[in-house]
Scaffold this active site. Structure first.
Site, PDB file in Angstrom:
ATOM      1  N   SER A 139       0.863  -1.183   0.000  1.00  0.00           N
ATOM      2  CA  SER A 139       0.000   0.000   0.000  1.00  0.00           C
ATOM      3  C   SER A 139       0.896   1.228   0.000  1.00  0.00           C
ATOM      4  CB  SER A 139      -0.853  -0.022   1.276  1.00  0.00           C
ATOM      5  OG  SER A 139      -1.606   1.161   1.413  1.00  0.00           O
ATOM      6  N   TYR A 152      -3.201  -0.913  10.210  1.00  0.00           N
ATOM      7  CA  TYR A 152      -3.035  -1.249   8.791  1.00  0.00           C
ATOM      8  C   TYR A 152      -1.647  -0.843   8.308  1.00  0.00           C
ATOM      9  CZ  TYR A 152      -4.006  -1.166   3.738  1.00  0.00           C
ATOM     10  OH  TYR A 152      -3.961  -1.370   2.376  1.00  0.00           O
ATOM     11  N   LYS A 156       1.305  -3.173   6.536  1.00  0.00           N
ATOM     12  CA  LYS A 156       1.810  -2.977   5.163  1.00  0.00           C
ATOM     13  C   LYS A 156       3.303  -2.636   5.164  1.00  0.00           C
ATOM     14  CE  LYS A 156      -1.985  -4.113   3.054  1.00  0.00           C
ATOM     15  NZ  LYS A 156      -2.073  -5.309   2.189  1.00  0.00           N
TER      16      LYS A 156
END
Ligand SMILES: NC(=O)c1ccc[n+]([C@@H]2O[C@H](COP(=O)([O-])OP(=O)(O)OC[C@H]3O[C@@H](n4cnc5c(N)ncnc54)[C@H](OP(=O)(O)O)[C@@H]3O)[C@@H](O)[C@H]2O)c1
Length: 215
Positions: A139, A152, A156
């Site tokens: 990401s 998150y 990533k």
């Protein structure tokens, strides 16, 4: 772009980028093997794409289930040419100290451990065959950060390091690559961006570029 037919494993094929890639690869004549947790969505993938492809209900965080799925897939199709670790979760927007324990664990379990489970059970057969590419979906938030998505971001950033070290583990003929797909209007983006997600391209439009790039 190659014209040779490829066998492509996609985790998280039931929605978003995974579903759009599935459609794009099938249209290019490739064989797709996909999974996701939603049984209804798996049924609809089977109905849309037919018997030469394979779709199963699977939680990638369940290592034993991934092991059984990989064994079935490998015996029916052989090692994949492309292994796309696309399935992931994002936490509901919140500062880190407000993210509940279980939600934090789910994001780690799917985004890091789930990716590793899939690698654990497919890579030995790919190594034995001597070729194949593993693409782990990263990401922009694997290379930068924002408020409200710390869990998150942590996963990533982990995917970037895990994938680069995996690439060093692999023998010649195999590769592992972290891929930042860009910003695409999916359920995940709507969770993070709210209504402004609508100003970004949808998954079908994204797949028109991504599918030939991945092939
Ligand atoms: N959209 C973006 O702008 C964007 C930007 C950067 C990176 N990414 C990355 O791109 C990938 C795809 O994102 P997306 O936007 O398409 O997300 P999405 O719309 O939320 O779709 C996620 C997919 O993963 C599946 N999934 C989630 N947990 C799973 C589990 N435990 N086991 C198996 N499948 C699971 C979901 O299906 P079920 O619910 O049926 O399990 C769904 O098919 C992710 O790795 C994401 O981090 C997306």
């Amino acid at each position: 772009m190659t014209n040779e037919p490829r066998t492509i494993v996609i985790t998280g094929a039931t929605r978003g980028l995974g579903r759009a890639m599935t459609r794009g690869f099938v249209e290019q004549g490739q064989t797709v093997i996909g999974c996701g947790r939603s049984a209804d969505a798996v049924d609809s993938l089977r109905a849309e794409f037919g018997a030469s492809h394979r779709f199963d209900t699977l939680d990638v965080a369940d290592d034993a289930a991934v092991a059984a799925w990989a064994a079935d897939v490998l015996s029916a199709y052989g090692p994949p040419d492309l292994l796309l670790n696309n399935a992931a979760l994002v936490n509901r927007n919140a500062p880190l100290w407000e993210v509940p324990v279980d939600e934090f664990s789910d994001v780690i379990d799917v985004n890091i451990k789930g990716v590793t489970n899939v690698i654990r059970h497919f890579t030995p057969a790919m190594i034995e065959r001597g070729e194949g590419v593993i693409v782990n979906f990263s990401s922009g938030w694997g290379r930068s950060t924002s408020a409200d998505v710390a869990p998150y971001c942590a996963t990533k950033w982990a995917i970037e390091g895990l994938t680069q070290a995996l690439a060093q583990d692999l023998p010649p003929g195999l590769a592992a690559v972290p891929l930042n797909p860009g910003i695409i209007n999916t359920d995940m983006l709507q969770s993070c961006f709210g209504s402004s997600a609508a100003s970004f391209p949808d998954a079908e439009e994204w797949a028109k570029l991504a599918v030939p790039f991945l092939l």
